[in-house]
Design an enzyme around this catalytic site. Structure first.
Site, PDB file in Angstrom:
ATOM      1  N   ASP A  97     -45.286  12.807 -13.475  1.00 37.87           N
ATOM      2  CA  ASP A  97     -44.685  13.501 -12.266  1.00 37.87           C
ATOM      3  C   ASP A  97     -45.656  14.799 -11.941  1.00 37.87           C
ATOM      4  O   ASP A  97     -46.466  14.919 -12.697  1.00 37.87           O
ATOM      5  CB  ASP A  97     -43.276  14.152 -12.539  1.00 37.87           C
ATOM      6  CG  ASP A  97     -43.185  15.044 -13.991  1.00 37.87           C
ATOM      7  OD1 ASP A  97     -44.260  15.515 -14.112  1.00 37.87           O
ATOM      8  OD2 ASP A  97     -42.118  15.348 -14.291  1.00 37.87           O
ATOM      9  N   GLY A 109     -45.009  17.950 -11.923  1.00 45.29           N
ATOM     10  CA  GLY A 109     -44.622  19.305 -12.466  1.00 45.29           C
ATOM     11  C   GLY A 109     -43.673  20.081 -11.580  1.00 45.29           C
ATOM     12  O   GLY A 109     -43.111  21.101 -12.038  1.00 45.29           O
ATOM     13  N   GLY A 110     -43.330  19.727 -10.286  1.00 42.55           N
ATOM     14  CA  GLY A 110     -42.362  20.265  -9.775  1.00 42.55           C
ATOM     15  C   GLY A 110     -41.007  20.475 -10.265  1.00 42.55           C
ATOM     16  O   GLY A 110     -40.366  21.642  -9.977  1.00 42.55           O
ATOM     17  N   PHE A 111     -40.362  19.347 -10.879  1.00 43.54           N
ATOM     18  CA  PHE A 111     -39.072  19.579 -11.570  1.00 43.54           C
ATOM     19  C   PHE A 111     -39.206  20.751 -12.513  1.00 43.54           C
ATOM     20  O   PHE A 111     -38.286  21.504 -12.671  1.00 43.54           O
ATOM     21  CB  PHE A 111     -38.709  18.358 -11.921  1.00 43.54           C
ATOM     22  CG  PHE A 111     -37.248  18.413 -12.498  1.00 43.54           C
ATOM     23  CD1 PHE A 111     -36.124  18.542 -11.667  1.00 43.54           C
ATOM     24  CD2 PHE A 111     -37.289  18.712 -13.713  1.00 43.54           C
ATOM     25  CE1 PHE A 111     -34.824  18.508 -12.180  1.00 43.54           C
ATOM     26  CE2 PHE A 111     -35.867  18.672 -14.620  1.00 43.54           C
ATOM     27  CZ  PHE A 111     -34.743  18.606 -13.642  1.00 43.54           C
ATOM     28  N   ASP A 159     -43.555  18.775  -5.086  1.00 41.71           N
ATOM     29  CA  ASP A 159     -42.261  18.958  -4.113  1.00 41.71           C
ATOM     30  C   ASP A 159     -41.696  20.358  -4.863  1.00 41.71           C
ATOM     31  O   ASP A 159     -41.849  20.677  -5.875  1.00 41.71           O
ATOM     32  CB  ASP A 159     -41.602  17.694  -4.188  1.00 41.71           C
ATOM     33  CG  ASP A 159     -40.921  17.498  -5.253  1.00 41.71           C
ATOM     34  OD1 ASP A 159     -41.674  17.796  -6.551  1.00 41.71           O
ATOM     35  OD2 ASP A 159     -39.951  16.878  -5.557  1.00 41.71           O
ATOM     36  N   GLN A 171     -37.106  14.041  -0.590  1.00 39.87           N
ATOM     37  CA  GLN A 171     -36.009  15.451  -0.781  1.00 39.87           C
ATOM     38  C   GLN A 171     -35.086  15.562   0.239  1.00 39.87           C
ATOM     39  O   GLN A 171     -34.950  14.475   1.054  1.00 39.87           O
ATOM     40  CB  GLN A 171     -36.672  16.515  -1.082  1.00 39.87           C
ATOM     41  CG  GLN A 171     -37.596  16.849  -2.460  1.00 39.87           C
ATOM     42  CD  GLN A 171     -36.672  16.679  -3.710  1.00 39.87           C
ATOM     43  OE1 GLN A 171     -35.557  16.997  -3.748  1.00 39.87           O
ATOM     44  NE2 GLN A 171     -37.217  16.637  -4.859  1.00 39.87           N
ATOM     45  N   GLY A 219     -34.759  14.947  -6.442  1.00 38.79           N
ATOM     46  CA  GLY A 219     -33.459  15.844  -6.190  1.00 38.79           C
ATOM     47  C   GLY A 219     -32.056  15.280  -6.277  1.00 38.79           C
ATOM     48  O   GLY A 219     -31.282  16.048  -5.838  1.00 38.79           O
ATOM     49  N   ASP A 270     -36.489   6.607 -14.596  1.00 36.06           N
ATOM     50  CA  ASP A 270     -36.835   7.328 -15.869  1.00 36.06           C
ATOM     51  C   ASP A 270     -35.595   8.329 -16.145  1.00 36.06           C
ATOM     52  O   ASP A 270     -35.033   8.731 -15.394  1.00 36.06           O
ATOM     53  CB  ASP A 270     -38.175   8.077 -15.879  1.00 36.06           C
ATOM     54  CG  ASP A 270     -38.073   9.483 -14.922  1.00 36.06           C
ATOM     55  OD1 ASP A 270     -37.987  10.334 -15.615  1.00 36.06           O
ATOM     56  OD2 ASP A 270     -37.877   9.357 -13.779  1.00 36.06           O
ATOM     57  N   HIS A 284     -33.211   2.422 -30.635  1.00 38.96           N
ATOM     58  CA  HIS A 284     -32.312   1.732 -29.883  1.00 38.96           C
ATOM     59  C   HIS A 284     -31.817   2.044 -28.613  1.00 38.96           C
ATOM     60  O   HIS A 284     -31.569   1.156 -27.785  1.00 38.96           O
ATOM     61  CB  HIS A 284     -30.760   1.855 -30.686  1.00 38.96           C
ATOM     62  CG  HIS A 284     -29.555   1.469 -30.053  1.00 38.96           C
ATOM     63  ND1 HIS A 284     -29.208   0.194 -30.018  1.00 38.96           N
ATOM     64  CD2 HIS A 284     -28.915   2.215 -29.110  1.00 38.96           C
ATOM     65  CE1 HIS A 284     -28.212   0.029 -29.183  1.00 38.96           C
ATOM     66  NE2 HIS A 284     -27.857   1.323 -28.782  1.00 38.96           N
TER      67      HIS A 284
END
Length: 376
Positions: free
Chosen positions: A92, A94-96, A146, A194, A221, A271, A340
């Protein structure tokens, strides 16, 4: 990166396909374990490959940028060589993570200014330098920078945020096309849709993303505080517009039920940290429902964790033994639960694929939703 759409379910938008990268193929729908800091927590690489049967894992640009840092990753020859994973990797932008640092970041036209959660040092992510950073990391699939607005954002904020994300996307896309990978294999770039929970903004974003013609597209988002039904509605809105012949990645989602509902609506890639994070806290997802392994009811239950389940730990260890490990604060408990849960998530998406190809997805999915949401 290449994508072949093999089959679309006649009773839904569920799809089966194949993604081809220079580090291997990925059969979709697929769940991707999250390896935030070059490691899927508590899981060895050989377990990821052989037992969990992960086809692709994630790395996190924000965390890898801060530690071990770009110079170490460059010297190592990229993340694949650094962590010994020779299958595909997605990063990703890094925006989140910057979004989650709301008290320690500032968004400007230039980019995202933020302070490190490690030592408080100041940094700047721009649409261009996150491409350069992901070139150094060497991921097969990289993401555009983003802004991820909260799920409860009002319309005015969501509209302003989307406009900034779109301007950043234009810059990032241009820079990606003007640069090349460092390690002799192809990298690809996914734009991110977004728009919060507002259909007109999501349509605008999806149209803008589709026009770029990237190899694949992401939906971001969602699962950030909005009602679940709104998430499903936004997926439907966006997937009416995103190209049919390109993979669609729903970022950071979610529960087994969320994943099944996403597949039904045409999502190909998922993910989430939930299987490992919840697993480390004693929550197991199984084909028959959800178990809290700290519950006293498992004290003398010597049956397998998930009899006939996809992982060797399902058959090798009993519920009673796993509960004992958790109550004893034994590290092995977290390892077993993580293996698991990841194996179950990968199995769930690959079983969905088999059902799509067999033409039985819709009835299977409706039954599985009831099973995987049941608390044992």
């Amino acid at each position: 990166m290449d994508f072949t759409l093999e089959h679309t379910d006649i009773n839904s938008r569920a799809r089966a396909g194949i993604i081809t990268t220079d580090h291997g193929t990925i059969t979709t729908p697929i769940f991707m374990p999250v390896g935030t800091v070059a490691s899927v927590k508590a899981v060895h690489q050989h377990e990821l490959k052989e037992d969990i049967q992960a086809q692709i894992i994630l790395g996190n640009t924000y965390h890898l940028y801060l530690r071990p840092g770009l110079e170490i990753l460059r010297q190592a020859g990229g993340l694949h060589k650094f962590n010994g994973w020779n299958r595909p990797i997605l990063t990703d932008s890094g925006g989140f993570q910057v979004f989650s640092l709301s008290e320690n970041r500032k968004l400007t036209e230039e980019g995202a200014h933020f302070r490190s959660h490690i030592d408080g040092s100041k940094h700047l992510f721009t649409p261009e330098n996150v491409v350069d950073t992901q070139r150094i990391i060497g991921s097969d699939i990289m993401m555009a920078l983003d802004e991820c607005p909260p799920g409860n954002s009002d319309y005015a904020y969501a509209k302003k945020s989307l406009a900034l994300t779109q301007r950043w996307l234009e810059r990032g896309w241009k820079h990606f096309q003007e640069t090349e990978g460092l390690y002799g294999y192809r990298q690809t770039f996914f734009p991110i849709v977004q728009g919060c929970v507002y259909p007109d903004l999501r349509r605008q974003a999806a149209l803008h993303v589709a026009e770029l013609g990237a190899d694949g597209n992401a939906i971001g988002g969602l699962a950030v505080g909005e009602p679940t039904e709104k998430m499903y509605e936004m997926i439907e809105v966006v997937n009416e517009i995103l190209p049919q012949d390109k993979p669609r990645y729903l970022m950071g989602v979610g529960t087994p039920a969320n994943i099944l509902e996403g597949i039904e609506r045409g999502i190909d890639m998922f993910d989430c940290v939930m299987p490992t994070r919840n697993g480390r806290n004693g929550m197991l997802f199984t084909r028959n429902g959800i178990m809290n392994m700290r519950n006293k009811k498992w004290t003398d239950d010597f049956s397998p964790i998930d009899e006939g389940g996809p992982s060797y730990v399902d058959r090798q260890y009993s519920k009673a033994y796993l509960r004992h490990l958790f109550i004893s604060d034994e590290i092995l408990a977290m390892q077993i639960a993580s293996i698991h849960n990841l194996a179950f998530y990968v199995w769930l998406t690959q079983e969905a694929r088999r059902q799509i190809l067999a033409g039985t997805f819709k009835s299977w999915k409706d039954e599985m939703i009831q099973r995987v949401t049941h608390r044992l």
